[in-house]
Motif scaffolding. Structure first.
Motif, PDB file in Angstrom:
ATOM      1  N   CYS A 113       8.111 -10.089  -7.708  1.00 54.96           N
ATOM      2  CA  CYS A 113       8.761  -8.754  -7.689  1.00 54.96           C
ATOM      3  C   CYS A 113      10.269  -8.695  -7.367  1.00 54.96           C
ATOM      4  O   CYS A 113      11.244  -7.759  -7.629  1.00 54.96           O
ATOM      5  CB  CYS A 113       8.264  -7.719  -7.173  1.00 54.96           C
ATOM      6  SG  CYS A 113       6.385  -7.486  -7.548  1.00 54.96           S
ATOM      7  N   ARG A 153      -8.523  -2.285  -6.341  1.00 55.85           N
ATOM      8  CA  ARG A 153      -7.376  -2.338  -5.232  1.00 55.85           C
ATOM      9  C   ARG A 153      -6.121  -3.019  -5.777  1.00 55.85           C
ATOM     10  O   ARG A 153      -5.020  -2.414  -5.194  1.00 55.85           O
ATOM     11  CB  ARG A 153      -7.843  -3.138  -4.107  1.00 55.85           C
ATOM     12  CG  ARG A 153      -9.112  -2.366  -3.085  1.00 55.85           C
ATOM     13  CD  ARG A 153      -9.624  -3.472  -2.047  1.00 55.85           C
ATOM     14  NE  ARG A 153     -10.124  -4.509  -3.173  1.00 55.85           N
ATOM     15  CZ  ARG A 153     -10.437  -5.881  -2.556  1.00 55.85           C
ATOM     16  NH1 ARG A 153     -10.106  -6.211  -1.237  1.00 55.85           N
ATOM     17  NH2 ARG A 153     -11.052  -6.998  -3.504  1.00 55.85           N
ATOM     18  N   PHE A 158      -0.287  -1.989 -11.371  1.00 56.44           N
ATOM     19  CA  PHE A 158       0.737  -2.896 -12.101  1.00 56.44           C
ATOM     20  C   PHE A 158       0.757  -2.410 -13.658  1.00 56.44           C
ATOM     21  O   PHE A 158      -0.150  -1.790 -14.119  1.00 56.44           O
ATOM     22  CB  PHE A 158       0.282  -4.384 -12.109  1.00 56.44           C
ATOM     23  CG  PHE A 158       0.594  -4.874 -10.530  1.00 56.44           C
ATOM     24  CD1 PHE A 158       1.788  -5.266 -10.332  1.00 56.44           C
ATOM     25  CD2 PHE A 158      -0.491  -4.782  -9.855  1.00 56.44           C
ATOM     26  CE1 PHE A 158       1.854  -5.921  -8.842  1.00 56.44           C
ATOM     27  CE2 PHE A 158      -0.460  -5.295  -8.440  1.00 56.44           C
ATOM     28  CZ  PHE A 158       0.750  -5.767  -8.022  1.00 56.44           C
ATOM     29  N   MET A 210      -4.196  -9.136  -3.260  1.00 57.26           N
ATOM     30  CA  MET A 210      -3.043  -8.639  -2.404  1.00 57.26           C
ATOM     31  C   MET A 210      -3.770  -8.036  -1.178  1.00 57.26           C
ATOM     32  O   MET A 210      -4.744  -7.223  -1.280  1.00 57.26           O
ATOM     33  CB  MET A 210      -2.247  -7.517  -3.371  1.00 57.26           C
ATOM     34  CG  MET A 210      -1.398  -6.820  -2.230  1.00 57.26           C
ATOM     35  SD  MET A 210      -0.459  -5.377  -3.134  1.00 57.26           S
ATOM     36  CE  MET A 210      -2.030  -4.312  -3.380  1.00 57.26           C
ATOM     37  N   ILE A 307      11.531  -6.769  -3.653  1.00 57.16           N
ATOM     38  CA  ILE A 307      10.563  -7.393  -2.747  1.00 57.16           C
ATOM     39  C   ILE A 307       9.107  -7.819  -3.558  1.00 57.16           C
ATOM     40  O   ILE A 307       8.670  -7.017  -4.308  1.00 57.16           O
ATOM     41  CB  ILE A 307      10.610  -6.968  -1.439  1.00 57.16           C
ATOM     42  CG1 ILE A 307       9.771  -7.748  -0.425  1.00 57.16           C
ATOM     43  CG2 ILE A 307       9.596  -5.560  -1.358  1.00 57.16           C
ATOM     44  CD1 ILE A 307      10.059  -7.365   1.255  1.00 57.16           C
TER      45      ILE A 307
HETATM   46  N1  ACO Z   1      -9.240   3.937  -5.829  1.00 53.58           N
HETATM   47  C1  ACO Z   1      -9.973   4.702  -5.092  1.00 53.58           C
HETATM   48  N2  ACO Z   1     -10.296   4.035  -3.803  1.00 53.58           N
HETATM   49  C2  ACO Z   1      -9.842   2.747  -3.425  1.00 53.58           C
HETATM   50  C3  ACO Z   1      -8.723   2.198  -4.383  1.00 53.58           C
HETATM   51  C4  ACO Z   1      -8.634   2.836  -5.441  1.00 53.58           C
HETATM   52  N3  ACO Z   1      -7.848   2.393  -6.746  1.00 53.58           N
HETATM   53  N4  ACO Z   1      -8.499   1.088  -3.901  1.00 53.58           N
HETATM   54  C5  ACO Z   1      -8.985   1.134  -2.801  1.00 53.58           C
HETATM   55  N5  ACO Z   1      -9.456   2.035  -2.594  1.00 53.58           N
HETATM   56  C6  ACO Z   1     -10.474   2.348  -1.150  1.00 53.58           C
HETATM   57  C7  ACO Z   1     -10.823   1.042  -0.601  1.00 53.58           C
HETATM   58  O1  ACO Z   1     -12.021   0.566  -0.921  1.00 53.58           O
HETATM   59  C8  ACO Z   1     -11.119   1.615   1.064  1.00 53.58           C
HETATM   60  O2  ACO Z   1     -12.186   2.332   0.997  1.00 53.58           O
HETATM   61  P1  ACO Z   1     -13.298   1.882   2.092  1.00 53.58           P
HETATM   62  O3  ACO Z   1     -12.560   2.630   3.267  1.00 53.58           O
HETATM   63  O4  ACO Z   1     -14.262   2.822   1.950  1.00 53.58           O
HETATM   64  O5  ACO Z   1     -13.335   0.557   2.265  1.00 53.58           O
HETATM   65  C9  ACO Z   1      -9.806   2.937   1.059  1.00 53.58           C
HETATM   66  O6  ACO Z   1      -9.562   2.963  -0.533  1.00 53.58           O
HETATM   67  C10 ACO Z   1      -8.713   2.451   1.524  1.00 53.58           C
HETATM   68  O7  ACO Z   1      -8.206   1.049   1.249  1.00 53.58           O
HETATM   69  P2  ACO Z   1      -6.841   0.428   1.723  1.00 53.58           P
HETATM   70  O8  ACO Z   1      -6.629  -0.692   1.057  1.00 53.58           O
HETATM   71  O9  ACO Z   1      -7.156   0.686   3.299  1.00 53.58           O
HETATM   72  O10 ACO Z   1      -5.830   1.535   1.291  1.00 53.58           O
HETATM   73  P3  ACO Z   1      -4.424   1.861   1.660  1.00 53.58           P
HETATM   74  O11 ACO Z   1      -4.199   3.074   2.346  1.00 53.58           O
HETATM   75  O12 ACO Z   1      -4.035   0.889   2.456  1.00 53.58           O
HETATM   76  O13 ACO Z   1      -3.679   1.850   0.491  1.00 53.58           O
HETATM   77  C11 ACO Z   1      -2.370   0.573  -1.059  1.00 53.58           C
HETATM   78  C12 ACO Z   1      -3.753   0.738  -0.524  1.00 53.58           C
HETATM   79  C13 ACO Z   1      -1.825   1.742  -1.940  1.00 53.58           C
HETATM   80  C14 ACO Z   1      -2.395  -0.706  -2.000  1.00 53.58           C
HETATM   81  C15 ACO Z   1      -1.511   0.318   0.062  1.00 53.58           C
HETATM   82  O14 ACO Z   1      -1.841  -0.523   0.991  1.00 53.58           O
HETATM   83  C16 ACO Z   1      -0.110   0.036  -0.287  1.00 53.58           C
HETATM   84  O15 ACO Z   1       0.667   0.810  -0.834  1.00 53.58           O
HETATM   85  N6  ACO Z   1       0.557  -1.351  -0.207  1.00 53.58           N
HETATM   86  C17 ACO Z   1       1.620  -1.793  -0.531  1.00 53.58           C
HETATM   87  C18 ACO Z   1       1.068  -2.541  -1.649  1.00 53.58           C
HETATM   88  C19 ACO Z   1       1.999  -2.517  -2.983  1.00 53.58           C
HETATM   89  O16 ACO Z   1       2.983  -1.812  -2.959  1.00 53.58           O
HETATM   90  N7  ACO Z   1       1.891  -3.811  -3.517  1.00 53.58           N
HETATM   91  C20 ACO Z   1       2.681  -3.638  -4.856  1.00 53.58           C
HETATM   92  C21 ACO Z   1       2.563  -5.267  -5.140  1.00 53.58           C
HETATM   93  S1  ACO Z   1       3.863  -6.062  -4.014  1.00 53.58           S
HETATM   94  C22 ACO Z   1       5.301  -5.483  -4.389  1.00 53.58           C
HETATM   95  O17 ACO Z   1       5.660  -5.405  -5.449  1.00 53.58           O
HETATM   96  C23 ACO Z   1       5.985  -5.331  -3.164  1.00 53.58           C
END
Ligand code: ACO
Length: 320
Positions: A113, A153, A158, A210, A307
């Motif tokens: 990215c 997750r 994407f 991830m 990033i």
């Molecule tokens: N729909 C519904 N529920 C979901 C989903 C979904 N798509 N994905 C995860 N969950 C659930 C999980 O299973 C979990 O449930 P559980 O507690 O019963 O196990 C709950 O939601 C919380 O999961 P977390 O992974 O803790 O969710 P979080 O609040 O961290 O949000 C997210 C996830 C949005 C990916 C967050 O961590 C984030 O924004 N991270 C940054 C990642 C990013 O931007 N990546 C892009 C690629 S890297 C880059 O480009 C920089």
């Protein structure tokens, strides 16, 4: 002294648009969850016959038309991608062939990215040193093909797309003002697609992995730091920035960078809702959108920052 000016921009999104509601029919998710956690509403998905190079060429043709130059005038093509058409040759060589030109240098950069930041910085170095005069810099991805569509997750985050910039050398000051790149391989395990082709089979998981929370924490800190550094090293303050064009991964990450710089969100180009995270394509897609919507004007100062996996990150300040 040569300066790298933006002569034109272009972008391309595949026709097929997939909404959060469409996704909720495939995996256990909801529009509410995806929107509130990420800001994404929909993403575009490449057709089966569309390759990354096809997306790149469509964006490049629009950028060339915008710049008012012919493909033949280009003396270097750099494609930022982590989803190349094939293991080799470089997607940039395939793009060159599809543009109907031959002979100019062409190579890919792979910084996930942050790829467009690495590509733009490389192009700037070629122009500054006099090694190239007109450079086609493209970010293009078909990330949908790295996703496990059973894994809610990751598959909701994407999308596919491409953005392109034509840079031209000029003796007039302006264009790219300052760039900064960083990487830290110790964090490779929090975001990766480990599978590789070996001895005729795919060795290792072929899907994107991830650790979302680790990525979030790292990205917020690293982007805040590099944004401050690049502004300071350019001899500027945040007040000199007219627009932030960030990598479009997550609304909360984008917001936190703006907050760190004490800049309001109306100075930030956000295309996340419509594009999702298109990796190396996300910054040039947002840049072109901001320009074509008439928000970004000639003469304005832009801060681009991105990033991604590696970890690799970078920022560029330029006068449009
Ligand atoms: N729909 C519904 N529920 C979901 C989903 C979904 N798509 N994905 C995860 N969950 C659930 C999980 O299973 C979990 O449930 P559980 O507690 O019963 O196990 C709950 O939601 C919380 O999961 P977390 O992974 O803790 O969710 P979080 O609040 O961290 O949000 C997210 C996830 C949005 C990916 C967050 O961590 C984030 O924004 N991270 C940054 C990642 C990013 O931007 N990546 C892009 C690629 S890297 C880059 O480009 C920089």
């Amino acid at each position: 002294m040569h300066y790298a000016h933006i002569l034109g921009t272009g972008s391309y999104l595949p026709d097929r648009c997939m909404s959060n509601d469409d996704l909720s029919k495939i995996v256990d998710t909801s529009d509410e969850w995806i929107t509130s956690r990420t800001g994404i509403k929909e993403r575009h998905i490449a057709a089966p016959e569309e390759q990354t190079s096809d997306l790149a060429v469509a964006a490049a043709q629009r950028a060339l038309a915008d710049a008012g130059i012919q493909a033949n005038d280009i003396d270097l093509i750099i494609v930022a991608t982590s989803t190349p058409d094939m293991t080799f040759p470089a997607t940039a060589c395939i793009v060159q062939q599809k543009l109907g030109i031959h002979g100019c240098a062409a190579f890919d950069v792979q910084a996930v990215c942050a790829g467009f930041m690495y590509a733009l910085t490389t192009a700037n170095a070629y122009i500054k040193s006099g090694m190239a005069r007109k450079v086609l810099v493209i970010g293009a991805e078909t990330f949908s093909r790295l996703l496990d569509w059973q894994d809610r997750r990751t598959c909701v985050l994407f999308g596919d797309g491409a953005g392109a910039v034509v840079l031209g050398a000029s003796d007039e000051t302006g264009g790219i003002i300052h760039t900064k790149l960083k990487a830290d391989g110790r964090y490779q395990h929090i975001l990766q697609t480990p599978g590789k082709i070996a001895n005729g089979v795919i060795d290792g998981a072929p899907y994107l992995f991830m650790d979302g929370q680790a990525v979030y924490k790292f990205a917020v800190k690293a982007l805040a730091q590099i944004a401050s550094e690049v502004i300071q090293e350019a001899g500027m303050t945040a007040a000199d920035i007219d627009w932030i064009i960030p990598h479009q991964a997550n609304y909360r990450i984008i917001e936190s960078t703006a907050r760190h710089l004490k800049l309001p969100m109306d100075k930030v180009i956000v295309t996340l809702a419509q594009h999702g995270n298109t990796s190396a394509a996300s910054i040039p897609l947002a840049l072109d959108t901001g320009i074509k919507e008439g928000r970004i004007q000639r003469g304005e100062t832009l801060l681009l920052e991105g990033i991604g996996g590696g970890f690799a990150w970078g920022a560029v300040i330029l006068k449009y």
